[in-house]
Enzyme design. Structure first.
Site, PDB file in Angstrom:
ATOM      1  CB  THR A  32      24.537  24.633  -6.832  1.00  9.52           C
ATOM      2  OG1 THR A  32      25.627  25.422  -6.360  1.00  9.52           O
ATOM      3  CG2 THR A  32      23.354  25.560  -7.063  1.00  9.52           C
ATOM      4  CG  HIS A  33      23.814  18.976  -6.752  1.00 11.80           C
ATOM      5  ND1 HIS A  33      24.735  17.964  -6.728  1.00 11.80           N
ATOM      6  CD2 HIS A  33      24.156  19.760  -7.803  1.00 11.80           C
ATOM      7  CE1 HIS A  33      25.599  18.130  -7.724  1.00 11.80           C
ATOM      8  NE2 HIS A  33      25.277  19.216  -8.387  1.00 11.80           N
ATOM      9  CG  ASN A  34      19.901  23.963  -3.284  1.00  9.11           C
ATOM     10  OD1 ASN A  34      20.724  24.171  -4.174  1.00  9.11           O
ATOM     11  ND2 ASN A  34      20.063  24.413  -2.060  1.00  9.11           N
TER      12      ASN A  34
END
Lengths: 589, 405
Positions: A515-517
């Site tokens: 979840t590293h957008n």
């Protein structure tokens, strides 16, 4: 027709890590702050009690902490010539909702970026020449330097009680820490976590190979801790329910466990939950934000006037709010014009599993989100890229995060996918497998961006955000290079067999990755290359600030939360010390 | 501030109650506010989420439910028509202006010690509140106790009206502490056991612990074994009253509210005085002898040890050591070893939440286990925590748990 509410000095949209940081910093300066959160109130003792927090079905598989895609989602495609389709199930990434946001269910791997990461373009051009920037790469310098952010990294680490070992104290390299990191003004507030068997295997093999392994910086507490706000965190019990879960033991730093207990007591702070912000309103001359329009859970519409608006939602929501509100110009990949939605980036992951015989027990259920050993030799520009055909890098680590029974069942290559053979392999491998991973940077490219979908709309009738993204050659080469190093270490770890998992292309939005957008409302040094200035203040509307990883012009090879927080503190400081005295642009365009 | 001034002008216009205008000084008002907090008037006279001091909170007593009065200066339903003298009579004699007798759920048995000056200051402060119209329900007390004149007889038996004479050979602080504790702060209302007719027991029985709202309010005297405050230092007690916790325990249940609404506001001198008074109380004779620990190999202990390891040790530690200032130690805990196991059992069944205070803003909570553990299991783990880690206290039966569940 919306009801008009009394004006507030500051309205914050979204109440996760950065919403809480901004609210804490600005209320401390005496400002009157209202935070709007679409989700509900959540607290450790009432919602994540230690005797029911570890529930895989409820949290991981029924998405209790994650956003509800039946109301808002995005459409996805790999390239501009494809038809984008709605993401109807969560997969590749897991944005959160409710008070605390995605920060509730993070692992707690808390990094600083390298000083050179903030000069991604100029640094690489200087060292490797213009040719290093290839493949329509659109990377740029941040407009802010590591030195400017250092005090804010330091403060955030103290708020969180990060467990770790410094590798560079004021320029002096320290034994046992990361020798490649930027200088730090003080040691971590807590000692490293107690290491367990798997990371020690990795550490020993990495040392054998001449690398410098060090304990991962962790927001899981190695001991009881009281932070500068007087808020207490308890020692981690190594239960292995961090990522995708809330901590029931007050042992993982989140906005809820580090800031809210102090913030919620302040009389100049108000939190309004169940408030779904639809757009930012502007004055007729397009020069100021006047407030936000939101719906409550009954579907009634309100206009909340405010002297300052801070967008602190997840990156896709921040970008979406800009687009829905007509703030700035939406990026056009054909012409390269427009800044909103530009430079979306992600992270590129690969790894290897080492399978042991019965003589080595891993006990994977003794875990924590940021319990691990790491090497940083191949991150950023810590190594010479000459002739490699790529820039950037990532760290290589063994994190012992969990042995959760439903999710965690590694099996060797060639194992059947179901049936008796699969079950046998799971039984044999569960307690005897160690994973090693490479966590790689993703640069920004002309063809990776966010815009509005022409076909699909959300539950509020607004066009969905459209994500166009694929891994590009630079990053695939980089990842494959790192995967080679992973395999080298994995093979040195003394197992029976090793199975290597390189990055899969094209990018697939279905399997969980990270979840590293990042990107979409990036920062920079002028309005021609960015949405915000170095203080994360909108170039278009000076009383609008945006926080979060959306500010990253590209995504370095570390987990983003440390930098997301440091940028928020940096922004809050500028508001307190400069903007309040002289409201207006903090950087002249 | 503006609101307070507004309220003063309002009640000044309202006239009647504001005859003694010379009392209308900031220092009197501030003293009144302070004393109102020391007396924790809000605890009974306010309902969470409603206008403060407007009354209406139901106070369950063994004799029926009594509803706390509206003490805002509303003419029809509050103290608006009362004079300062009438207020003083109610405080110190338990008699209303209409001559009716109050039930001792209103602690006039304590407030009788309050000086005229302090009573007047409280009355002055209450008159600055916004008047709230709230007609409080009549008490649900069965005959013959519903005949308020019956309280005359009760008063003859149990009510010692009048002021406390200073004890000459004690310090000024001790005497001040006694004045506050016995009077306005009415500590004994919870911490002193009551007799059949609901009166607090006197003499050596005072402050040996009482049951309030189903919680056991522990002994403040100390006693054999781990009972009471015996091994709390003066600093421990002061820290507890000021900040809601110390290295040993955190305030929860009704005491959490007392800290939040009352004791945290105590001036340094008054806090010191109350501590001096309680730490000087002689040990009580609680249940005679110190308890013998239940044998380690007792089936309840072995079963309890297993439950403790899986359900409790994450916070309270494998050796019952707790986490300093966060999770209470069980080893040596007076609460765990209390002769009356009510609180331990209720803690396990219902959980409890520490009161957040300025110094300790984190409200750590013990989760509820009623859904997870059977009566038998709760009894086993309760017995275990009362007798492991050097503790000693009588075993708890499944029947006791069933009664409390």
């Amino acid at each position: 027709m919306s009801r008009i509410l009394p004006e507030r000095e500051v309205v914050i949209v979204g109440f996760g890590w950065t919403g809480a940081i901004m609210a804490e910093q600005l209320t401390e300066a005496g400002m009157d702050v209202l935070a709007l959160e679409r989700g509900v109130w959540r607290d450790t003792s009432t919602d994540y009690a230690v005797n029911n927090a570890q529930d895989e079905v409820r949290y991981r598989y029924r998405d209790e902490l994650f956003e509800d895609l039946s109301r808002e989602t995005l459409t996805f495609r790999n390239t501009s010539d494809q038809q984008a389709l709605p993401m109807r199930m969560l997969g590749s990434f897991l944005p959160g909702t409710n008070v605390g946001g995605s920060g509730v269910h993070w692992n707690g791997q808390t990094w600083r970026f390298l000083p050179s990461d903030f000069q991604a373009r100029s640094h690489n051009v200087e060292r490797y020449g213009e040719d290093a920037i290839q493949d329509d790469m659109t990377i740029q310098d941040w407009g802010v330097t590591y030195d400017e952010l250092e005090p804010h990294y330091d403060y955030f680490e103290k708020i969180c009680g990060i467990s770790g070992k410094a590798g560079n104290l004021n320029g002096e390299i320290q034994d046992g820490g990361n020798p490649f990191e930027g200088w730090r003004s003080s040691e971590y507030p807590n000692p490293p976590m107690e290491m367990v068997a798997a990371p020690l295997k990795f550490r020993d093999a990495a040392r054998e190979l001449g690398y410098n392994p060090f304990p991962g910086p962790s927001a899981n507490m190695s001991q009881g801790y009281t932070n500068p706000l007087g808020v207490q965190l308890a020692p981690c019990t190594y239960c292995g329910f961090c990522e995708k879960y809330a901590c029931g033991n007050y042992s993982k730093a989140t906005a809820t466990t580090t800031i809210l207990p102090a913030l919620m007591r302040r009389e100049n702070f108000t939190l309004r939950t169940g408030a779904m912000v639809l757009r930012v309103e502007k004055d007729s001359s397009n020069s100021r934000a006047t407030g936000v329009t939101y719906l409550n859970t009954e579907g009634e519409e309100f206009f909340q006037p405010a002297q300052m608006v801070i967008l602190a939602g997840y990156i896709t929501h921040n970008v979406n709010l800009l687009m829905q509100s007509g703030i700035g110009e939406i990026y056009n990949p054909e012409t390269g014009e427009g800044q909103v939605g530009r430079n979306y980036a992600y992270q590129i992951m690969s790894g290897a599993s080492v399978f042991y015989d019965d003589d080595f027990a891993v006990n994977p259920f003794v875990g924590a989100g940021a319990l691990g050993q790491v090497i940083d030799e191949f991150n950023g520009d810590n190594f010479d890229h000459t002739g490699l055909g790529f820039i950037g890098g990532g760290y290589i680590a063994q994190w012992q995060t969990n042995g959760r029974p439903i999710e965690s069942h590694p099996v060797p290559e060639g194992t059947p996918k179901f049936g008796a053979g699969w079950k046998k392999a799971v039984r044999e491998s569960y307690n005897h497998t160690v994973g090693v991973g490479a966590h790689g940077a993703v640069m920004s490219f002309r063809g990776n961006y966010l815009d509005l979908d022409p076909t699909y709309t959300d539950a509020y009738g607004r066009p969905l955000m459209r994500l166009t993204f694929d891994f590009k050659q630079n990053d695939i080469r980089m990842s494959n290079y790192l995967t080679g190093k992973v395999a080298e270490i994995a093979n040195a770890m003394g197992g029976r067999e090793v199975s290597v998992s390189p990055v899969k292309t094209p990018y697939d939005i279905a399997p969980y990755q990270t979840t590293h957008n990042t990107g979409g409302h990036i920062m920079g040094d002028n309005p021609g290359n960015s949405v915000t200035n170095k203080y994360n203040q909108s170039w278009d509307l000076p009383n609008l600030f945006l926080t979060g990883a959306g500010n990253f012009p590209q995504n370095p090879g570390y987990n983003p939360t440390g930098t997301v927080a440091a940028l928020a503190y940096h922004s809050a400081k500028a508001i307190r010390e400069q903007y309040l005295r002289n409201p207006g642009p903090l950087v002249q365009a | 501030m503006r609101q307070v001034i507004g309220a003063i002008i309002l009640s000044g216009c309202a006239g009647a109650a504001w005859a003694q205008s010379d009392a209308n000084t900031w220092s009197t008002l501030q003293r009144g506010l302070y004393l109102t907090r020391v007396g924790d008037c809000a605890a009974c006279h306010s309902v969470e989420g409603e206008e403060p001091y407007a009354g209406g909170l139901g106070l369950p007593t063994p004799f029926g439910t009594i509803y706390a009065a509206n003490i805002t200066p509303d003419n029809a339903t509050g103290l608006g028509e009362w004079s300062q003298d009438e207020f003083y009579d109610a405080m110190t004699e338990g008699v209303r202006p209409d001559g009716k007798r109050l039930y001792p759920a209103f602690p006039y048995t304590h407030f009788t010690h309050v000086t005229r000056e302090d009573s007047d200051a409280i009355f002055t402060y209450l008159n600055t509140l916004d008047p709230v119209r709230n007609d409080v329900e009549s008490p649900e007390i069965p005959f013959p106790l519903n005949v308020r004149t019956a309280m005359r007889g009760w008063n003859m038996l149990f009510f010692d009206e009048g002021k406390l004479e200073p004890v000459e050979d004690k310090s000024e602080a001790w005497n001040r502490g006694r004045y506050l504790a016995e009077g306005l702060a009415h500590c004994g209302a919870c911490h002193t056991p009551r007799n059949m007719l609901g009166a607090e027991k006197g003499g050596n029985a005072a402050y040996t612990g009482g049951v309030i709202e189903g919680w056991f309010a522990p002994s403040l005297r100390g006693g054999p074994g781990g009972e009471g405050l015996a091994d709390w230092s003066e600093e421990d007690l002061a820290e507890f009253l000021r900040h809601g916790r110390n290295g040993r325990s955190a305030a929860f249940g009704p005491m959490a509210e007392v800290v939040e609404k009352s004791t945290r506001y105590l001036s340094d001198e008054d806090l010191e005085a109350i501590v001096a008074y309680f730490k000087d109380l002689p040990f009580g004779e609680v249940d005679g002898e110190a308890a013998e620990p239940v044998a380690e190999d007792d089936p309840a202990m072995t079963a309890g040890a297993e439950i403790y390891a899986t359900q409790c040790s994450a916070c309270h530690g494998p050796e019952g050591e707790g986490v300093a200032g966060q999770f209470a130690p069980i080893a040596g805990s007076s609460l765990a070893q209390s002769s009356d196991p009510t609180t331990v059992v209720r803690m396990i069944l219902e959980g409890a939440r520490a009161v957040p205070t300025e110094k300790y803003p984190t409200a750590q909570a013990m989760p509820a286990y009623h859904w997870k553990l059977s009566d038998e299991e709760v009894a086993q783990v309760a017995t275990y925590v009362r007798n492991a880690f050097g503790n000693a206290a009588p075993a708890v039966s499944a029947g006791t748990v069933a009664d409390l569940r």
